[in-house]
Design a protein around this motif. Structure first.
Motif, mmCIF file in Angstrom:
data_model
loop_
_atom_site.group_PDB
_atom_site.id
_atom_site.type_symbol
_atom_site.label_atom_id
_atom_site.label_comp_id
_atom_site.label_asym_id
_atom_site.label_seq_id
_atom_site.Cartn_x
_atom_site.Cartn_y
_atom_site.Cartn_z
ATOM 1 N N SER A 87 89.507 8.008 -18.310
ATOM 2 C CA SER A 87 88.110 7.579 -18.171
ATOM 3 C C SER A 87 87.837 6.286 -18.930
ATOM 4 O O SER A 87 86.683 5.876 -19.017
ATOM 5 N N SER A 90 85.191 6.508 -21.393
ATOM 6 C CA SER A 90 83.818 6.369 -20.900
ATOM 7 C C SER A 90 83.516 7.478 -19.894
ATOM 8 O O SER A 90 83.286 7.207 -18.715
ATOM 9 N N LEU A 91 83.489 8.708 -20.366
ATOM 10 C CA LEU A 91 83.250 9.818 -19.438
ATOM 11 C C LEU A 91 81.910 9.671 -18.734
ATOM 12 O O LEU A 91 81.747 10.093 -17.597
ATOM 13 N N TYR A 92 80.951 9.048 -19.446
ATOM 14 C CA TYR A 92 79.609 8.888 -18.854
ATOM 15 C C TYR A 92 79.651 8.042 -17.586
ATOM 16 O O TYR A 92 78.758 8.130 -16.755
ATOM 17 N N ALA A 93 80.674 7.194 -17.459
ATOM 18 C CA ALA A 93 80.763 6.332 -16.281
ATOM 19 C C ALA A 93 81.377 7.091 -15.095
ATOM 20 O O ALA A 93 81.489 6.547 -14.012
ATOM 21 N N GLU A 95 80.373 10.389 -14.243
ATOM 22 C CA GLU A 95 79.594 11.628 -14.111
ATOM 23 C C GLU A 95 79.720 12.246 -12.731
ATOM 24 O O GLU A 95 79.902 13.448 -12.594
ATOM 25 N N LYS A 125 76.465 20.479 -13.309
ATOM 26 C CA LYS A 125 75.947 19.253 -13.941
ATOM 27 C C LYS A 125 77.125 18.430 -14.476
ATOM 28 O O LYS A 125 77.211 17.246 -14.260
ATOM 29 N N THR A 126 78.011 19.109 -15.145
ATOM 30 C CA THR A 126 79.181 18.393 -15.663
ATOM 31 C C THR A 126 80.261 19.406 -16.083
ATOM 32 O O THR A 126 80.045 20.611 -16.018
#
Lengths: 318, 172
Positions: A87, A90-93, A95, A125-126
């Motif tokens: 990732s 950057s796991l948020y990128a 989602e 959600k995740t």
């Protein structure tokens, strides 16, 4: 070809592995890397490789072993470092990809994710606290669909027939569909080149990375990546004017409705479905309804009898 | 006589300057903490609004931030790209660089260190929550640092000159 497969794995998969696992896998002989299909990392369990048809592990000294229990045990830190590398920290990128359960790497390889699922209003959600990762090597087998081409485009016919590939998992449906997209898009002595739209809900057919197909699906092919099949078929129909739509594993009501809409618009649909044979396919109410409506003219039943992609039988309807 | 006068001026001036510079360090610390808070807010926006990958988000934050705080982001981004480290490890190394060039105290650095393991490794909502928490904690730290700087300014400025004068008196 074999050398190229080894290079692809060394450059596109191994760098993402945590250092202890990376060293072990990088030390494998080239011929094993060439046949590598999966790498499974499960927290606290031995690292598992699928090489050809066999499940094999690597012991901490780097030797391949069929005694799985002797394999190098993957630690939580290995999983953490691997997911961080995949990732780019950057796991948020990622989602959307994590919600779908996998991340696609450059080259079209997929990393399946498992861990603690976080739900919100009945929807995933995740995933957090990852417990295992599955690297699946994306491989093109160019021209593997050539023997099927005369079933899809019978001699004397202008364009391809609506076709459904039928098989249990692991028989090569996706690989064949990808090659069919490439062959129809390129054209050859048997078929005129046509515009193809690939609806790739799970990024398996074209292996898109940042929207760009990583696997060869031909020069006249547009790919709707990570797009739900039914919505994608209608979108493609309206905006891309394809002659052929190719998508994988239909089975839901909305998929059936979308296929019918494509057929009514004169667009050929080539798809696949899970079933052991045509009789089993007809037991599935939605697919049987589609066959009764004359949606598909040809069914190609696949098996693994002579390896993935072996044709077991050809069904003709209508 | 001239020598004694020069010595007196040098001792009082030297210790006075030392006191003033110590007081300045406390004030610079406040400025750096404010800068850190603003930069974390910038980083939070890069992560939650534009989903910029971490190494690029850190570089952009470095560009937005004044020296020496920018060092933290530049160093962390560089380590992520070159050394194949996790975000937590790269952040920790970046803090090492910052600590040697800034006026921050160990307690400030500890607060920042706690952010490392979480950096980048969750979804946007979680990232936003934890970055907001660090900013809140920094706000508290800034207030504390301001009070300390006020006291330090008075103490160090006077103490330097007074210590100088006392030494002169003792020696004479």
């Amino acid at each position: 070809m074999a050398f190229s497969d080894e290079r692809i794995i060394r450059e596109q998969i191994i760098p993402y592995l945590a250092l202890p696992v990376r060293k072990l896998v990088a030390g494998l002989p080239g011929e094993d890397l060439t046949r590598l299909e999966e790498i499974r990392l499960r927290c606290g369990k031995p690292v598992l490789l699928k090489i050809g048809e066999r499940d094999i592990s690597i012991d901490p000294r780097g030797n391949l072993t069929t005694k799985i229990s002797e394999g190098y045990r993957v630690e939580q830190d290995d999983i953490y470092r691997t997911i961080a590398a995949i990732s780019d920290n950057s796991l948020y990128a990622f989602e959307e990809e994590i919600r779908r359960g996998y991340i696609t790497l450059r080259g079209g390889h997929r990393v399946g994710l498992a861990g603690q699922i976080v739900m919100k209003k009945d929807e995933v959600k995740t995933i957090k606290d990852f417990g295992s990762l599955v690297f699946r090597v994306a491989r093109e087998v160019k021209n593997c669909a050539e023997p099927l081409l005369h079933h899809v485009v019978p001699p004397g016919r202008q364009g391809p027939l609506n076709t459904i590939l039928i098989s249990p998992p692991g028989c090569g449906k996706t690989t064949l569909l990808r090659d069919l997209a490439r062959l129809l898009s390129n054209g050859n002595g048997l078929v005129q080149p046509v515009n193809v739209a690939v609806i790739d809900e799970r990024s398996e057919l074209a292996g898109c990375y940042m929207g760009v197909p990583q696997l060869d699906v031909g020069p006249r092919t547009d790919v709707l990546d990570a797009c739900p099949k039914a919505a994608g078929m209608i979108m493609a129909l309206r905006s891309l004017s394809p002659r052929v739509i190719i998508t994988d594993e239909i089975g839901r009501r909305e998929d059936v409705d979308a296929v019918v809409e494509c057929l009514n618009a004169g667009v050929t649909v080539i798809t696949s479905a899970h079933a052991a044979n045509a009789a089993e396919l007809q037991k599935r109410p939605l697919l049987s309804e589609m066959l009764e409506r004359g949606a598909f003219k040809t069914g190609i039943v696949l098996s693994r009898r002579y390896g993935p992609g072996s044709v077991a039988s050809i069904e003709r309807w209508g | 006589m001239l020598l004694k006068m020069m010595g007196t001026v040098l001792v009082i001036g030297g210790l006075g300057f030392y006191g003033v510079s110590r007081a300045g360090s406390s004030e610079r610390r406040v400025g750096q903490l404010i800068n850190l808070r603003l930069s974390l807010n910038f980083l939070e926006k890069e992560i939650t609004c534009t989903h910029t990958p971490l190494s690029r988000a850190l570089l952009k934050t470095a560009g937005f931030t004044d020296w020496p705080v920018s060092l933290l982001y530049k160093e962390t981004a560089g380590n992520l790209n070159k050394k194949n480290l996790t975000a937590g490890e790269a952040w920790s190394q970046g803090l090492g660089k910052l600590s040697s060039r800034s006026d921050l105290k160990p307690v400030d650095l500890e607060l920042l260190r706690s952010a490392g393991p979480q950096l980048g490794m969750s979804d946007t909502l979680e990232q936003s929550k934890f970055l907001a928490l660090i900013q809140e904690e920094l706000a508290v730290q800034i207030e504390r640092a301001r009070r300390e700087a006020d006291t330090a300014r008075r103490i160090w400025t006077y103490a330097g000159f007074i210590a100088g004068a006392m030494i002169v008196l003792l020696v004479i």
